[in-house]
Design a protein around this motif. Sequence first.
Motif, PDB file in Angstrom:
ATOM      1  N   SER A 172      51.272 -42.770 -11.924  1.00  0.00           N
ATOM      2  CA  SER A 172      52.136 -42.224 -10.888  1.00  0.00           C
ATOM      3  C   SER A 172      53.189 -41.281 -11.496  1.00  0.00           C
ATOM      4  N   ARG A 173      53.718 -41.665 -12.643  1.00  0.00           N
ATOM      5  CA  ARG A 173      54.683 -40.805 -13.347  1.00  0.00           C
ATOM      6  C   ARG A 173      54.036 -39.479 -13.710  1.00  0.00           C
ATOM      7  N   ARG A 174      52.719 -39.493 -13.897  1.00  0.00           N
ATOM      8  CA  ARG A 174      51.985 -38.258 -14.216  1.00  0.00           C
ATOM      9  C   ARG A 174      51.582 -37.506 -12.952  1.00  0.00           C
ATOM     10  N   LYS A 175      52.208 -37.859 -11.868  1.00  0.00           N
ATOM     11  CA  LYS A 175      52.030 -37.166 -10.576  1.00  0.00           C
ATOM     12  C   LYS A 175      50.667 -37.409  -9.929  1.00  0.00           C
ATOM     13  N   ARG A 176      50.013 -38.473 -10.331  1.00  0.00           N
ATOM     14  CA  ARG A 176      48.768 -38.851  -9.646  1.00  0.00           C
ATOM     15  C   ARG A 176      49.154 -39.654  -8.407  1.00  0.00           C
ATOM     16  N   ARG A 177      48.339 -39.535  -7.362  1.00  0.00           N
ATOM     17  CA  ARG A 177      48.575 -40.375  -6.173  1.00  0.00           C
ATOM     18  C   ARG A 177      47.871 -41.705  -6.431  1.00  0.00           C
ATOM     19  N   VAL A 178      48.649 -42.782  -6.489  1.00  0.00           N
ATOM     20  CA  VAL A 178      48.104 -44.059  -6.959  1.00  0.00           C
ATOM     21  C   VAL A 178      48.230 -45.154  -5.904  1.00  0.00           C
ATOM     22  N   LEU A 179      47.152 -45.914  -5.754  1.00  0.00           N
ATOM     23  CA  LEU A 179      47.180 -47.121  -4.927  1.00  0.00           C
ATOM     24  C   LEU A 179      46.967 -48.317  -5.844  1.00  0.00           C
ATOM     25  N   LEU A 180      47.864 -49.292  -5.764  1.00  0.00           N
ATOM     26  CA  LEU A 180      47.674 -50.542  -6.514  1.00  0.00           C
ATOM     27  C   LEU A 180      47.250 -51.620  -5.524  1.00  0.00           C
ATOM     28  N   ILE A 181      46.069 -52.173  -5.747  1.00  0.00           N
ATOM     29  CA  ILE A 181      45.590 -53.243  -4.873  1.00  0.00           C
ATOM     30  C   ILE A 181      45.811 -54.578  -5.574  1.00  0.00           C
ATOM     31  N   ASP A 182      46.598 -55.435  -4.973  1.00  0.00           N
ATOM     32  CA  ASP A 182      46.784 -56.784  -5.495  1.00  0.00           C
ATOM     33  C   ASP A 182      45.681 -57.650  -4.888  1.00  0.00           C
ATOM     34  N   ALA A 183      44.659 -57.921  -5.687  1.00  0.00           N
ATOM     35  CA  ALA A 183      43.517 -58.675  -5.176  1.00  0.00           C
ATOM     36  C   ALA A 183      43.602 -60.144  -5.581  1.00  0.00           C
ATOM     37  N   ASP A 184      44.796 -60.556  -5.973  1.00  0.00           N
ATOM     38  CA  ASP A 184      44.994 -61.947  -6.401  1.00  0.00           C
ATOM     39  C   ASP A 184      45.720 -62.709  -5.298  1.00  0.00           C
ATOM     40  N   PRO A 185      45.147 -63.829  -4.822  1.00  0.00           N
ATOM     41  CA  PRO A 185      45.832 -64.600  -3.780  1.00  0.00           C
ATOM     42  C   PRO A 185      47.250 -65.036  -4.186  1.00  0.00           C
ATOM     43  N   GLN A 186      47.533 -65.093  -5.509  1.00  0.00           N
ATOM     44  CA  GLN A 186      48.900 -65.432  -5.950  1.00  0.00           C
ATOM     45  C   GLN A 186      49.908 -64.350  -5.567  1.00  0.00           C
ATOM     46  N   GLY A 187      49.418 -63.111  -5.395  1.00  0.00           N
ATOM     47  CA  GLY A 187      50.276 -62.012  -4.939  1.00  0.00           C
ATOM     48  C   GLY A 187      51.375 -61.598  -5.893  1.00  0.00           C
ATOM     49  N   SER A 188      51.133 -61.683  -7.223  1.00  0.00           N
ATOM     50  CA  SER A 188      52.193 -61.366  -8.190  1.00  0.00           C
ATOM     51  C   SER A 188      52.607 -59.897  -8.141  1.00  0.00           C
ATOM     52  N   ALA A 189      51.635 -59.006  -8.035  1.00  0.00           N
ATOM     53  CA  ALA A 189      51.976 -57.577  -8.028  1.00  0.00           C
ATOM     54  C   ALA A 189      52.752 -57.231  -6.755  1.00  0.00           C
ATOM     55  N   LEU A 190      52.395 -57.899  -5.668  1.00  0.00           N
ATOM     56  CA  LEU A 190      53.117 -57.676  -4.408  1.00  0.00           C
ATOM     57  C   LEU A 190      54.555 -58.156  -4.523  1.00  0.00           C
ATOM     58  N   SER A 191      54.739 -59.335  -5.141  1.00  0.00           N
ATOM     59  CA  SER A 191      56.105 -59.855  -5.325  1.00  0.00           C
ATOM     60  C   SER A 191      56.915 -58.879  -6.160  1.00  0.00           C
ATOM     61  N   TRP A 192      56.277 -58.352  -7.212  1.00  0.00           N
ATOM     62  CA  TRP A 192      56.961 -57.379  -8.064  1.00  0.00           C
ATOM     63  C   TRP A 192      57.367 -56.158  -7.225  1.00  0.00           C
ATOM     64  N   SER A 193      56.434 -55.681  -6.402  1.00  0.00           N
ATOM     65  CA  SER A 193      56.742 -54.454  -5.649  1.00  0.00           C
ATOM     66  C   SER A 193      57.826 -54.703  -4.601  1.00  0.00           C
ATOM     67  N   ASN A 194      57.949 -55.945  -4.147  1.00  0.00           N
ATOM     68  CA  ASN A 194      59.005 -56.258  -3.185  1.00  0.00           C
ATOM     69  C   ASN A 194      60.401 -56.193  -3.815  1.00  0.00           C
ATOM     70  N   CYS A 195      60.465 -56.300  -5.162  1.00  0.00           N
ATOM     71  CA  CYS A 195      61.760 -56.191  -5.865  1.00  0.00           C
ATOM     72  C   CYS A 195      62.094 -54.746  -6.186  1.00  0.00           C
ATOM     73  N   ARG A 196      61.130 -53.864  -5.970  1.00  0.00           N
ATOM     74  CA  ARG A 196      61.323 -52.475  -6.396  1.00  0.00           C
ATOM     75  C   ARG A 196      62.295 -51.717  -5.511  1.00  0.00           C
ATOM     76  N   GLU A 197      63.063 -50.834  -6.121  1.00  0.00           N
ATOM     77  CA  GLU A 197      63.939 -49.974  -5.308  1.00  0.00           C
ATOM     78  C   GLU A 197      63.205 -48.697  -4.918  1.00  0.00           C
ATOM     79  N   HIS A 198      62.545 -48.080  -5.884  1.00  0.00           N
ATOM     80  CA  HIS A 198      61.864 -46.814  -5.592  1.00  0.00           C
ATOM     81  C   HIS A 198      60.370 -47.067  -5.531  1.00  0.00           C
ATOM     82  N   SER A 199      59.743 -46.524  -4.538  1.00  0.00           N
ATOM     83  CA  SER A 199      58.307 -46.758  -4.415  1.00  0.00           C
ATOM     84  C   SER A 199      57.556 -45.511  -4.873  1.00  0.00           C
ATOM     85  N   GLY A 200      57.223 -45.496  -6.154  1.00  0.00           N
ATOM     86  CA  GLY A 200      56.474 -44.362  -6.703  1.00  0.00           C
ATOM     87  C   GLY A 200      55.033 -44.365  -6.236  1.00  0.00           C
TER      88      GLY A 200
END
Length: 206
Positions: A26-54
């Motif tokens: 994303s920093r390299r200006k690519r349009r990026v989708l991150l799919i959290d495919a884990d029922p634990q939802g760790s990446a989603l929890s991380w993104s919920n703490c984020r201020e800027h959504s790159g």
Amino acid sequence: MIYAFLNQKGGVGKTTLSIHTAAELSRRKRRVLLIDADPQGSALSWSNCREHSGFTVVGMPKATIHQEIDQLASDYDDVVIDGPPRAAELARSIILSADLVVVPIQPSPLDVWEAVKTVDLIREAQTYKPTIQCCLAINRRIANTAIGRDVREALRELDVPVLKSDIGQRVLFAESAASGQTVLVEQKSKAAKEVKKFVNELGRLK
Ligand SMILES: Nc1ncnc2c1ncn2[C@@H]1O[C@H](COP(=O)(O)OP(=O)(O)OP(=O)(O)O)[C@@H](O)[C@H]1O
Ligand SMILES: [Mg+2]
């Protein structure tokens, strides 16, 4: 390009490397989708703490990802899938969705034995879709220890390429995650430099 981070073993760095790969692309200006495919939802929890959504993060712990991936990916340059531990059915669907499956492992013999299970799943999927590529990535390497080298030796038996760009054991990974950030906030850190080299190498595997 669709990258999947997968290992049947828990806690090896799938989420950490998924988030960092997505953030660096994303920093390299690519349009990026991150799919959290884990029922634990760790990446989603991380993104919920984020201020800027790159980049966009969605939760999708479903064994039908491979049927939906074309549609999901259509608006993006790159998709990164953070896989769950265990969950073989979900893992199969994730592998079939991917162009490149990255199997993170920690430098320990236990991880080498466990990686075999994931590599077997990938080989099985390659019989349906031979274009799927895979590689192993050493995560949490401790500097100046022989175990990193020994693990490389042990991994040869698996006959799967091992990335040259190891990711070291660095506290900044945990510290930055706590505030919804990545190590890339400290561009001059060793961790950020390793992530950039890592993403460069992934790009060369295409
Ligand atoms: N290179 C690293 N240096 C320091 N800590 C790390 C590193 N990689 C991962 N960690 C830490 O190790 C723990 C497990 O990492 P992570 O959650 O990425 O693994 P995982 O494979 O996604 O786990 P799970 O199988 O539960 O989904 C986390 O606390 C993370 O912050
Ligand atoms: Mg995880």
